[in-house]
Motif scaffolding. Structure first.
Motif, PDB file in Angstrom:
ATOM      1  N   VAL A 293     -38.081 -43.828  15.085  1.00  0.00           N
ATOM      2  CA  VAL A 293     -39.533 -43.635  15.077  1.00  0.00           C
ATOM      3  C   VAL A 293     -40.004 -43.244  13.681  1.00  0.00           C
ATOM      4  CG1 VAL A 293     -41.429 -42.231  15.996  1.00  0.00           C
ATOM      5  CG2 VAL A 293     -39.594 -43.000  17.527  1.00  0.00           C
ATOM      6  N   MET A 294     -39.265 -42.347  13.037  1.00  0.00           N
ATOM      7  CA  MET A 294     -39.655 -41.842  11.722  1.00  0.00           C
ATOM      8  C   MET A 294     -39.482 -42.894  10.628  1.00  0.00           C
ATOM      9  SD  MET A 294     -37.856 -38.124  12.290  1.00  0.00           S
ATOM     10  CE  MET A 294     -37.921 -37.655  10.570  1.00  0.00           C
TER      11      MET A 294
ATOM     12  N   LYS B 293     -42.379 -34.476  16.686  1.00  0.00           N
ATOM     13  CA  LYS B 293     -43.289 -35.560  17.066  1.00  0.00           C
ATOM     14  C   LYS B 293     -42.517 -36.801  17.502  1.00  0.00           C
ATOM     15  CE  LYS B 293     -47.056 -38.407  15.191  1.00  0.00           C
ATOM     16  NZ  LYS B 293     -47.880 -38.684  13.971  1.00  0.00           N
ATOM     17  N   ALA B 294     -41.484 -37.147  16.759  1.00  0.00           N
ATOM     18  CA  ALA B 294     -40.708 -38.342  17.092  1.00  0.00           C
ATOM     19  C   ALA B 294     -39.959 -38.166  18.406  1.00  0.00           C
ATOM     20  CB  ALA B 294     -39.732 -38.652  15.958  1.00  0.00           C
ATOM     21  N   SER B 295     -39.427 -36.973  18.650  1.00  0.00           N
ATOM     22  CA  SER B 295     -38.735 -36.710  19.916  1.00  0.00           C
ATOM     23  C   SER B 295     -39.686 -36.853  21.094  1.00  0.00           C
ATOM     24  CB  SER B 295     -38.119 -35.306  19.902  1.00  0.00           C
ATOM     25  OG  SER B 295     -37.173 -35.171  18.874  1.00  0.00           O
ATOM     26  N   ALA B 296     -40.926 -36.326  20.932  1.00  0.00           N
ATOM     27  CA  ALA B 296     -41.926 -36.447  21.991  1.00  0.00           C
ATOM     28  C   ALA B 296     -42.278 -37.904  22.249  1.00  0.00           C
ATOM     29  CB  ALA B 296     -43.166 -35.643  21.625  1.00  0.00           C
ATOM     30  N   THR B 297     -42.353 -38.679  21.173  1.00  0.00           N
ATOM     31  CA  THR B 297     -42.650 -40.107  21.318  1.00  0.00           C
ATOM     32  C   THR B 297     -41.566 -40.804  22.121  1.00  0.00           C
ATOM     33  OG1 THR B 297     -43.865 -40.159  19.217  1.00  0.00           O
ATOM     34  CG2 THR B 297     -43.023 -42.259  20.058  1.00  0.00           C
ATOM     35  N   VAL B 298     -40.324 -40.496  21.829  1.00  0.00           N
ATOM     36  CA  VAL B 298     -39.206 -41.118  22.542  1.00  0.00           C
ATOM     37  C   VAL B 298     -39.199 -40.695  24.010  1.00  0.00           C
ATOM     38  CG1 VAL B 298     -36.684 -41.201  22.725  1.00  0.00           C
ATOM     39  CG2 VAL B 298     -37.779 -41.373  20.474  1.00  0.00           C
ATOM     40  N   LEU B 299     -39.385 -39.406  24.274  1.00  0.00           N
ATOM     41  CA  LEU B 299     -39.232 -38.881  25.631  1.00  0.00           C
ATOM     42  C   LEU B 299     -40.447 -39.120  26.520  1.00  0.00           C
ATOM     43  CD1 LEU B 299     -37.442 -35.522  24.754  1.00  0.00           C
ATOM     44  CD2 LEU B 299     -36.424 -37.543  25.821  1.00  0.00           C
TER      45      LEU B 299
ATOM     46  N   SER C 171     -39.584 -46.361  29.039  1.00  0.00           N
ATOM     47  CA  SER C 171     -38.978 -47.593  28.542  1.00  0.00           C
ATOM     48  C   SER C 171     -38.201 -47.354  27.251  1.00  0.00           C
ATOM     49  CB  SER C 171     -40.059 -48.662  28.308  1.00  0.00           C
ATOM     50  OG  SER C 171     -40.909 -48.302  27.233  1.00  0.00           O
ATOM     51  N   VAL C 172     -38.519 -46.248  26.567  1.00  0.00           N
ATOM     52  CA  VAL C 172     -37.798 -45.874  25.348  1.00  0.00           C
ATOM     53  C   VAL C 172     -36.758 -44.803  25.647  1.00  0.00           C
ATOM     54  CG1 VAL C 172     -38.008 -44.944  23.008  1.00  0.00           C
ATOM     55  CG2 VAL C 172     -39.794 -46.432  23.928  1.00  0.00           C
ATOM     56  N   SER C 173     -37.157 -43.807  26.437  1.00  0.00           N
ATOM     57  CA  SER C 173     -36.265 -42.675  26.678  1.00  0.00           C
ATOM     58  C   SER C 173     -35.026 -43.055  27.481  1.00  0.00           C
ATOM     59  CB  SER C 173     -37.019 -41.559  27.400  1.00  0.00           C
ATOM     60  OG  SER C 173     -37.461 -41.969  28.681  1.00  0.00           O
ATOM     61  N   THR C 174     -35.175 -43.951  28.445  1.00  0.00           N
ATOM     62  CA  THR C 174     -34.012 -44.307  29.271  1.00  0.00           C
ATOM     63  C   THR C 174     -32.894 -44.920  28.442  1.00  0.00           C
ATOM     64  OG1 THR C 174     -35.362 -44.566  31.256  1.00  0.00           O
ATOM     65  CG2 THR C 174     -33.202 -45.657  31.242  1.00  0.00           C
ATOM     66  N   PRO C 175     -33.133 -45.973  27.660  1.00  0.00           N
ATOM     67  CA  PRO C 175     -32.047 -46.488  26.830  1.00  0.00           C
ATOM     68  C   PRO C 175     -31.588 -45.499  25.765  1.00  0.00           C
ATOM     69  CG  PRO C 175     -34.112 -47.612  26.304  1.00  0.00           C
ATOM     70  CD  PRO C 175     -34.351 -46.818  27.546  1.00  0.00           C
ATOM     71  N   ALA C 176     -32.493 -44.631  25.301  1.00  0.00           N
ATOM     72  CA  ALA C 176     -32.110 -43.652  24.279  1.00  0.00           C
ATOM     73  C   ALA C 176     -31.159 -42.603  24.835  1.00  0.00           C
ATOM     74  CB  ALA C 176     -33.348 -42.976  23.709  1.00  0.00           C
ATOM     75  N   LEU C 177     -31.269 -42.325  26.133  1.00  0.00           N
ATOM     76  CA  LEU C 177     -30.436 -41.292  26.755  1.00  0.00           C
ATOM     77  C   LEU C 177     -29.211 -41.858  27.469  1.00  0.00           C
ATOM     78  CD1 LEU C 177     -33.316 -39.067  28.183  1.00  0.00           C
ATOM     79  CD2 LEU C 177     -31.792 -38.513  26.275  1.00  0.00           C
ATOM     80  N   GLU C 178     -29.079 -43.180  27.474  1.00  0.00           N
ATOM     81  CA  GLU C 178     -27.916 -43.823  28.084  1.00  0.00           C
ATOM     82  C   GLU C 178     -26.904 -44.192  26.989  1.00  0.00           C
ATOM     83  OE1 GLU C 178     -27.165 -44.144  31.088  1.00  0.00           O
ATOM     84  OE2 GLU C 178     -28.968 -44.220  32.339  1.00  0.00           O
ATOM     85  N   TYR C 179     -25.783 -44.776  27.415  1.00  0.00           N
ATOM     86  CA  TYR C 179     -24.850 -45.342  26.439  1.00  0.00           C
ATOM     87  C   TYR C 179     -25.559 -46.453  25.674  1.00  0.00           C
ATOM     88  CZ  TYR C 179     -21.127 -42.975  29.030  1.00  0.00           C
ATOM     89  OH  TYR C 179     -20.337 -42.039  29.643  1.00  0.00           O
ATOM     90  N   GLY C 180     -25.284 -46.541  24.379  1.00  0.00           N
ATOM     91  CA  GLY C 180     -25.960 -47.535  23.570  1.00  0.00           C
ATOM     92  C   GLY C 180     -25.087 -48.728  23.246  1.00  0.00           C
ATOM     93  N   PRO C 181     -25.666 -49.761  22.672  1.00  0.00           N
ATOM     94  CA  PRO C 181     -24.896 -50.937  22.263  1.00  0.00           C
ATOM     95  C   PRO C 181     -23.900 -50.563  21.167  1.00  0.00           C
ATOM     96  CG  PRO C 181     -27.115 -51.047  21.376  1.00  0.00           C
ATOM     97  CD  PRO C 181     -27.097 -49.885  22.327  1.00  0.00           C
TER      98      PRO C 181
END
Length: 454
Positions: A303-304, A29-35, A39-49
């Motif tokens: 998310v969780m 469920k949380a993965s689906a929410t992110v993807l 606006s959430v999935s792009t930063p989650a799948l890029e390099y992070g801070p």
């Protein structure tokens, strides 16, 4: 000696969470929410801070502050790739082969922490400090530190072997598991925690506390509600350091992980320490190059944590199962191995326990290393012999050849009970045939076996 072994293998060494407690549905469920939201999935799948996924830092700061009754401060949180990787990175940033004089490890110790220190260049320099009934003794530790300091009194100071901008190099590193220690299960009382922090401040030491079991504690009675008692909410070493007032990097770091409360495969954890210390953790070259570790996993876990589903899962699924397994294992040991000396409680004087392991003494006149080898060959049973929990390279340090560690987190209850029965039968045979078993089994145990059955 038995000529054939049981067909069904039982592994009471493996310190993994059972498949029945893995939050597969929550992760889906949380993965689906992110993807599902760019606006959430792009930063989650890029390099992070460098300090890690910000929403997870915020949500963990809230959860930790509420649980331990401390003030929220996201600047104290840095996301990591899990507790083991975190220790390696702490040693990269805050220890040095020339500046750091002492490396002190609680004994018995988590056996796989020693190779992390050794890989960092500190092989042969680890020293074990034996636990008593309350855990590591700050008085004994200080005596050992003073002994080392006296031997170093006339040695000239050496320049560090490396440059670590934005960080510092400590003179001593102290490794402990403050709550539900692996393997002993012991929890340090508040007075010892405070004494350890004061000792660390006195000797320019960094306390690395593996706080991976803090959320996995329970009352010992099956009929008691799973409420959190004061004994299960003791301040972490980093909390005490903070309460005493920290200027700069401080002297304690809390090393947390989602491996035990979510899933090891997520490879995500966090450290909490002073803002300066946490910032220093984010300044390593590998982080600067690759960005925050576990960026996507951190987004899913965030998310969780934010919606409370992970905390609910811990309290309603993991803790009840662990309590049931632990009490079943303890009852079986008391019934089938009555000569075993075992402490059911983690905290002396309180009916609470936590973690994944039971640690006990058996005295049959043979090393439990031999017992472990015979258990595997004759009983299709994998157990942890006490010897592997001695501090690696400390030749004069504490030994635990009469100890056994059993994990209750991996196998189901029926296998826990069956495993204890097999062990009890084996111990009886070995005690009656000491010479035969001594001749039959060698006293060597390869590192490959230890690693494969961690």
């Amino acid at each position: 000696m038995e000529s054939s072994q049981p067909e069904r293998p039982i592994n009471l060494m493996r310190g993994w969470p059972a498949a029945s407690v893995l939050p597969t549905d929550l992760l889906t469920k949380a993965s689906a929410t992110v993807l599902s939201d760019s606006s959430v999935s792009t930063p989650a799948l890029e390099y992070g801070p460098d300090a890690g996924y910000l929403p997870l830092r915020k949500s963990m700061s809230k959860w930790l502050s509420r649980h331990f009754n401390v003030e929220e401060d996201i600047n104290r949180i840095c996301i990591t790739g899990g507790a083991s990787q975190s220790i390696a990175n702490i040693l990269i940033s805050y220890a040095d082969s020339l500046v750091t004089k002492g490396f002190w490890v609680v004994a018995p110790c988590y056996h796989l922490v020693c190779p992390i220190f050794e890989d960092a260049g500190f092989a042969g320099r680890l020293r074990g400090v034996r636990e008593d009934e309350h855990g590591i003794d700050p008085v004994e530790l200080e005596a050992e530190i003073q002994r080392l300091e006296r031997s170093e009194r006339n040695a000239p100071d050496q320049p560090p072997s490396k440059d670590v901008p934005g960080r510092k190099l400590y003179r001593h590193i102290i490794y402990v598991v403050s709550t539900s220690s692996n393997p002993s299960g012991k929890t340090l009382p508040l007075e010892r925690r405070t004494a350890l922090v004061n000792l660390a401040r006195k000797y320019d030491a960094l306390l690395i506390s593996d706080d991976v079991y803090d959320f996995l504690q329970w009352p010992l009675s099956r009929s008691s509600p799973l409420d959190w008692t004061p004994e299960m909410r003791l301040p972490r070493l980093a909390d005490i350091d903070r309460e005493l007032g920290v200027e700069g990097f401080g002297n304690a770091v809390s090393n947390g992980s989602f491996s035990k409360i979510a899933a090891p495969g997520m490879r995500t954890g966090w450290i909490e320490a002073s803002p300066a210390f946490s910032k220093g953790m984010s300044m390593q070259g590998s982080t600067k190059s690759g960005g925050a570790p576990s960026q996507f996993s951190a987004a899913v876990l965030s998310v969780m944590v934010q919606d409370g589903s992970l905390e609910k899962h811990v309290n309603e699924v993991i803790r009840p199962q662990l309590r049931d397994r632990h009490l079943s294992l303890i009852t079986a040991i008391q019934q089938y191995i009555p000569q075993a000396r075992i402490s059911a409680s983690s905290y002396a004087g309180a009916d609470v326990f936590g973690g994944f392991f039971v640690w006990f003494t058996v005295n049959i006149g043979l090393s439990t290393q031999l017992v472990a080898q015979a258990a595997l060959k004759e009983g299709n049973l994998v157990i942890g012999s006490g010897g592997i929990f001695a501090v690696s390279g400390d030749k004069s340090g504490p030994r635990f050849d009469d100890k056994i560690r059993l994990c209750f987190a991996w196998e189901p209850v029926d296998s826990l009970i069956e495993g204890v029965k097999r062990l009890a039968n084996l111990l009886d045979r070995m005690e009656r045939n000491k010479e035969l078993y001594q001749k039959t089994y060698t006293q060597s145990m390869g590192q490959d076996w230890v690693t494969a059955n961690k």
